[in-house]
Motif scaffolding. Structure first.
Motif, PDB file in Angstrom:
ATOM      1  N   VAL A  44       0.629  -1.552  -0.122  1.00 13.78           N
ATOM      2  CA  VAL A  44       0.015  -0.281   0.355  1.00 13.78           C
ATOM      3  C   VAL A  44       0.656   0.879  -0.215  1.00 13.78           C
ATOM      4  CG1 VAL A  44      -1.905  -0.532   1.111  1.00 13.78           C
ATOM      5  CG2 VAL A  44       0.134   0.235   2.349  1.00 13.78           C
ATOM      6  N   THR A  45       2.263   1.417   0.357  1.00 12.20           N
ATOM      7  CA  THR A  45       2.956   2.802  -0.473  1.00 12.20           C
ATOM      8  C   THR A  45       3.204   2.676  -1.594  1.00 12.20           C
ATOM      9  OG1 THR A  45       5.270   0.551  -0.724  1.00 12.20           O
ATOM     10  CG2 THR A  45       4.123   1.581   1.996  1.00 12.20           C
ATOM     11  N   VAL A  46       3.510   4.249  -1.944  1.00 10.75           N
ATOM     12  CA  VAL A  46       4.304   4.665  -3.111  1.00 10.75           C
ATOM     13  C   VAL A  46       4.936   3.542  -3.820  1.00 10.75           C
ATOM     14  CG1 VAL A  46       5.315   6.838  -4.061  1.00 10.75           C
ATOM     15  CG2 VAL A  46       3.742   7.220  -2.052  1.00 10.75           C
ATOM     16  N   GLN A  47       4.539   3.873  -5.397  1.00  9.86           N
ATOM     17  CA  GLN A  47       5.330   2.683  -6.362  1.00  9.86           C
ATOM     18  C   GLN A  47       6.244   3.786  -6.374  1.00  9.86           C
ATOM     19  OE1 GLN A  47       2.845   3.792  -9.260  1.00  9.86           O
ATOM     20  NE2 GLN A  47       4.421   4.712 -10.496  1.00  9.86           N
ATOM     21  N   GLN A  48       7.338   3.531  -5.972  1.00 10.60           N
ATOM     22  CA  GLN A  48       8.779   3.698  -6.648  1.00 10.60           C
ATOM     23  C   GLN A  48       9.250   3.922  -7.893  1.00 10.60           C
ATOM     24  OE1 GLN A  48      10.479   6.010  -4.361  1.00 10.60           O
ATOM     25  NE2 GLN A  48       8.968   5.202  -2.720  1.00 10.60           N
ATOM     26  N   SER A  49       9.197   3.017  -8.856  1.00  8.65           N
ATOM     27  CA  SER A  49       9.557   2.706 -10.746  1.00  8.65           C
ATOM     28  C   SER A  49       9.180   1.595 -11.014  1.00  8.65           C
ATOM     29  CB  SER A  49      11.275   2.490 -10.355  1.00  8.65           C
ATOM     30  OG  SER A  49      11.721   1.395  -9.674  1.00  8.65           O
ATOM     31  N   PHE A  50       8.951   1.121 -12.346  1.00  5.77           N
ATOM     32  CA  PHE A  50       8.609  -0.248 -12.565  1.00  5.77           C
ATOM     33  C   PHE A  50       9.858   0.101 -13.710  1.00  5.77           C
ATOM     34  CE2 PHE A  50       6.711   4.117 -14.871  1.00  5.77           C
ATOM     35  CZ  PHE A  50       6.637   3.888 -15.552  1.00  5.77           C
ATOM     36  N   ALA A  62       8.010  -1.462  -8.704  1.00  9.52           N
ATOM     37  CA  ALA A  62       8.807  -1.406  -7.075  1.00  9.52           C
ATOM     38  C   ALA A  62       8.248  -0.501  -6.327  1.00  9.52           C
ATOM     39  CB  ALA A  62      10.236  -1.708  -7.185  1.00  9.52           C
ATOM     40  N   GLN A  63       7.749  -0.893  -4.732  1.00  8.61           N
ATOM     41  CA  GLN A  63       7.697   0.216  -3.998  1.00  8.61           C
ATOM     42  C   GLN A  63       8.254  -0.968  -2.121  1.00  8.61           C
ATOM     43  OE1 GLN A  63       3.503  -2.524  -3.910  1.00  8.61           O
ATOM     44  NE2 GLN A  63       3.513  -0.723  -2.794  1.00  8.61           N
ATOM     45  N   ARG A  64       8.408   0.343  -1.511  1.00  4.94           N
ATOM     46  CA  ARG A  64       8.885   0.173  -0.048  1.00  4.94           C
ATOM     47  C   ARG A  64       7.876  -1.120  -0.043  1.00  4.94           C
ATOM     48  NH1 ARG A  64       7.525   1.936   4.753  1.00  4.94           N
ATOM     49  NH2 ARG A  64       6.250   3.779   3.659  1.00  4.94           N
ATOM     50  N   ARG A  65       8.172  -1.835   0.691  1.00  5.83           N
ATOM     51  CA  ARG A  65       7.603  -2.998   1.892  1.00  5.83           C
ATOM     52  C   ARG A  65       6.900  -2.115   2.974  1.00  5.83           C
ATOM     53  NH1 ARG A  65       9.441  -7.900   5.105  1.00  5.83           N
ATOM     54  NH2 ARG A  65       7.987  -9.531   4.808  1.00  5.83           N
ATOM     55  N   ASP A  66       5.692  -2.781   3.200  1.00  4.00           N
ATOM     56  CA  ASP A  66       4.595  -2.354   3.607  1.00  4.00           C
ATOM     57  C   ASP A  66       5.821  -3.467   5.493  1.00  4.00           C
ATOM     58  OD1 ASP A  66       2.805  -2.004   1.744  1.00  4.00           O
ATOM     59  OD2 ASP A  66       1.545  -3.541   2.271  1.00  4.00           O
ATOM     60  N   GLY A  67       5.930  -2.098   6.223  1.00  2.17           N
ATOM     61  CA  GLY A  67       6.108  -1.867   7.730  1.00  2.17           C
ATOM     62  C   GLY A  67       7.287  -2.016   7.748  1.00  2.17           C
ATOM     63  N   SER A  68       8.093  -2.016   6.733  1.00  2.00           N
ATOM     64  CA  SER A  68       9.218  -0.966   6.717  1.00  2.00           C
ATOM     65  C   SER A  68       9.809   0.002   7.064  1.00  2.00           C
ATOM     66  CB  SER A  68       9.759  -1.562   5.466  1.00  2.00           C
ATOM     67  OG  SER A  68       9.966  -3.866   5.420  1.00  2.00           O
ATOM     68  N   ASP A  69      10.717  -0.228   7.511  1.00  2.00           N
ATOM     69  CA  ASP A  69      11.608   1.152   7.612  1.00  2.00           C
ATOM     70  C   ASP A  69      12.348   1.963   6.375  1.00  2.00           C
ATOM     71  OD1 ASP A  69      14.386   2.731   8.106  1.00  2.00           O
ATOM     72  OD2 ASP A  69      12.849   3.577   9.801  1.00  2.00           O
ATOM     73  N   THR A  70      11.899   3.357   5.807  1.00  4.92           N
ATOM     74  CA  THR A  70      12.341   3.433   4.804  1.00  4.92           C
ATOM     75  C   THR A  70      13.321   3.913   4.631  1.00  4.92           C
ATOM     76  OG1 THR A  70      12.340   6.241   6.323  1.00  4.92           O
ATOM     77  CG2 THR A  70      11.019   5.652   4.916  1.00  4.92           C
ATOM     78  N   LYS A  71      14.957   3.411   5.904  1.00 10.72           N
ATOM     79  CA  LYS A  71      15.977   2.882   5.284  1.00 10.72           C
ATOM     80  C   LYS A  71      16.533   1.846   5.162  1.00 10.72           C
ATOM     81  CE  LYS A  71      17.364   7.614   5.700  1.00 10.72           C
ATOM     82  NZ  LYS A  71      18.445   8.605   6.988  1.00 10.72           N
ATOM     83  N   ALA A  72      15.359   0.422   5.398  1.00  9.45           N
ATOM     84  CA  ALA A  72      15.526  -0.760   5.362  1.00  9.45           C
ATOM     85  C   ALA A  72      16.002  -1.102   4.043  1.00  9.45           C
ATOM     86  CB  ALA A  72      14.736  -1.079   6.457  1.00  9.45           C
ATOM     87  N   GLY A  73      15.672  -0.268   3.131  1.00  8.01           N
ATOM     88  CA  GLY A  73      15.891  -1.419   2.192  1.00  8.01           C
ATOM     89  C   GLY A  73      15.052  -2.046   1.569  1.00  8.01           C
ATOM     90  N   ASP A  74      14.247  -2.273   2.113  1.00  2.00           N
ATOM     91  CA  ASP A  74      13.256  -3.741   1.588  1.00  2.00           C
ATOM     92  C   ASP A  74      12.408  -3.230   0.758  1.00  2.00           C
ATOM     93  OD1 ASP A  74      14.366  -4.232   3.575  1.00  2.00           O
ATOM     94  OD2 ASP A  74      13.072  -4.579   5.613  1.00  2.00           O
ATOM     95  N   LEU A  75      11.806  -4.001  -0.283  1.00  2.00           N
ATOM     96  CA  LEU A  75      11.182  -3.819  -1.295  1.00  2.00           C
ATOM     97  C   LEU A  75      10.210  -5.162  -1.823  1.00  2.00           C
ATOM     98  CD1 LEU A  75      13.986  -2.141  -3.456  1.00  2.00           C
ATOM     99  CD2 LEU A  75      12.034  -1.198  -2.224  1.00  2.00           C
ATOM    100  N   THR A  76       8.772  -4.304  -1.754  1.00  2.00           N
ATOM    101  CA  THR A  76       8.060  -5.882  -2.910  1.00  2.00           C
ATOM    102  C   THR A  76       7.997  -5.455  -4.339  1.00  2.00           C
ATOM    103  OG1 THR A  76       7.028  -5.084  -0.774  1.00  2.00           O
ATOM    104  CG2 THR A  76       5.736  -6.273  -2.952  1.00  2.00           C
ATOM    105  N   ILE A  77       7.548  -6.064  -5.310  1.00  2.00           N
ATOM    106  CA  ILE A  77       8.055  -6.305  -6.341  1.00  2.00           C
ATOM    107  C   ILE A  77       6.805  -6.538  -6.653  1.00  2.00           C
ATOM    108  CG2 ILE A  77       9.285  -6.316  -8.664  1.00  2.00           C
ATOM    109  CD1 ILE A  77      11.019  -5.221  -6.608  1.00  2.00           C
ATOM    110  N   LEU A  93      14.965  -8.176   0.481  1.00  2.00           N
ATOM    111  CA  LEU A  93      14.703  -7.379   1.520  1.00  2.00           C
ATOM    112  C   LEU A  93      15.911  -6.326   1.547  1.00  2.00           C
ATOM    113  CD1 LEU A  93      13.953 -10.427   4.387  1.00  2.00           C
ATOM    114  CD2 LEU A  93      12.306  -8.067   3.151  1.00  2.00           C
ATOM    115  N   GLY A  94      16.516  -5.406   2.428  1.00  2.00           N
ATOM    116  CA  GLY A  94      18.229  -4.430   2.795  1.00  2.00           C
ATOM    117  C   GLY A  94      18.275  -4.679   1.122  1.00  2.00           C
ATOM    118  N   CYS A  95      17.909  -4.628   0.118  1.00  2.00           N
ATOM    119  CA  CYS A  95      18.263  -3.870  -1.300  1.00  2.00           C
ATOM    120  C   CYS A  95      18.371  -2.520  -1.689  1.00  2.00           C
ATOM    121  CB  CYS A  95      17.425  -4.826  -1.667  1.00  2.00           C
ATOM    122  SG  CYS A  95      17.399  -6.566  -1.829  1.00  2.00           S
TER     123      CYS A  95
END
Length: 309
Positions: A44-50, A62-77, A93-95
């Motif tokens: 449900v986060t903001v998309q970052q790229s496609f 691609a978007q930040r993974r739900d519930g992850s800190d903004t600097k954790a580097g966790d993504l959902t594709i 995770l951590g990417c």
């Protein structure tokens, strides 16, 4: 998505090797058309790229993974069809921040190129390449068997896009806090050969209004950048812009030009660019925008198709 401003990149063009065949460029002043609006992603986060797999006709966001800190580097594709229906997703995770991703067809499979090994800044320090598998989670701290890729020596941050028409890998990399572009033949890059870039130069000052970089893509001898902020950040002022540079010279070809694509969207943050060539042969320059309310952000894709020959 906020990363180092292009306005902070000072100095002259470092170098540009004129090895790319001349191609038409998109006329950024011409209208944009909808692919779809207000579609749900895997999170449900903001998309970052496609990106598009132009052979297997697939779309990934691609978007930040739900519930992850903004600097954790966790993504959902997320994988969507071209009507915007969600087909599947995987987590990384951590990417990194998801500034740009790229898709490469390998037979019936799609391999993604993304950031990995996130730094304390939240941005990836290397690239890696892996097959998209619905439901899979890759962890940069654990999946060390996946090769780390550093296309340019001494770079401390890098992302990439693929030009599916020219079959080139285009890398945006940071060195000494300055942003650069390097272009490689995709087949050579896949084989691990980055010794002979087709172009390599420092990104010039683009004189953008918003001071926020939001993505890039390339077609032929031109690269395109998307700039701008959400309505929330700009106090409702539309400041999204697109600009093109000639990869053979490193100089601005057109823009920055204001884009009103999706101007009526709620929130409307510019997020991502990609090139797609239709089955009929039309090349399209895609622009992405996030919309919706916090906790329910949506994906919106638009495209330009007017070329200057």
């Amino acid at each position: 998505m906020r990363i180092t401003s292009l306005l902070s990149v000072l100095g002259l063009i470092a170098s540009a090797v004129a090895q790319l065949p001349e191609t038409p460029r998109f006329d950024l002043t011409q209208p944009s058309y909808d692919l779809f609006r207000s579609k749900k992603l895997g999170g449900v986060t903001v998309q970052q790229s496609f990106t598009f797999d132009n052979v297997n006709r697939r779309l990934f966001v691609a978007q930040r993974r739900d519930g992850s800190d903004t600097k954790a580097g966790d993504l959902t594709i997320s994988q969507l069809d071209f009507s915007g229906n969600l087909l599947g997703s995987m987590d990384l995770l951590g990417c990194g921040h998801g500034v740009n991703i790229a898709a490469q067809a390998v037979g019936d499979a799609t391999y993604l190129w993304t950031e990995t090994d996130t730094a304390s800044s939240g941005y990836g320090q290397r690239l890696w390449r892996f097959e998209f598998v619905d439901g899979l989670t890759l962890d940069s701290a654990k999946d060390t068997d996946i090769e780390r890729i550093l296309p340019v020596a001494d770079a401390d941050r890098c992302t990439c896009t693929i030009d599916p028409v020219s079959n080139n890998l285009v890398v945006r990399y940071q060195r000494d806090s300055k942003q650069n572009i390097a272009v490689f033949d995709l087949d050579e890059a896949t084989a691990g050969n980055f010794s002979t870039p087709l172009a390599d130069f420092l990104i010039p000052d683009l004189n953008d209004l918003s001071n926020v970089f939001q993505g890039y893509t390339a077609y032929g001898n031109y690269i395109y950048f998307l700039l701008g902020e959400s309505y929330d950040a700009s106090s409702g002022v539309l400041n999204s812009q697109v600009v093109s540079l000639d990869l053979n010279t490193g100089k601005i070809a057109q823009g920055p030009v204001m884009t009103r694509a999706g101007s009526t969207l709620e929130f409307r943050e510019p997020e991502g660019m990609a090139i797609y060539k239709t089955v009929a042969g039309e090349v399209r320059l895609f622009l992405g925008f996030a919309s919706g309310k916090a906790g329910d952000r949506r994906c919106n894709l638009f495209y330009k198709n007017a070329l200057v020959f």
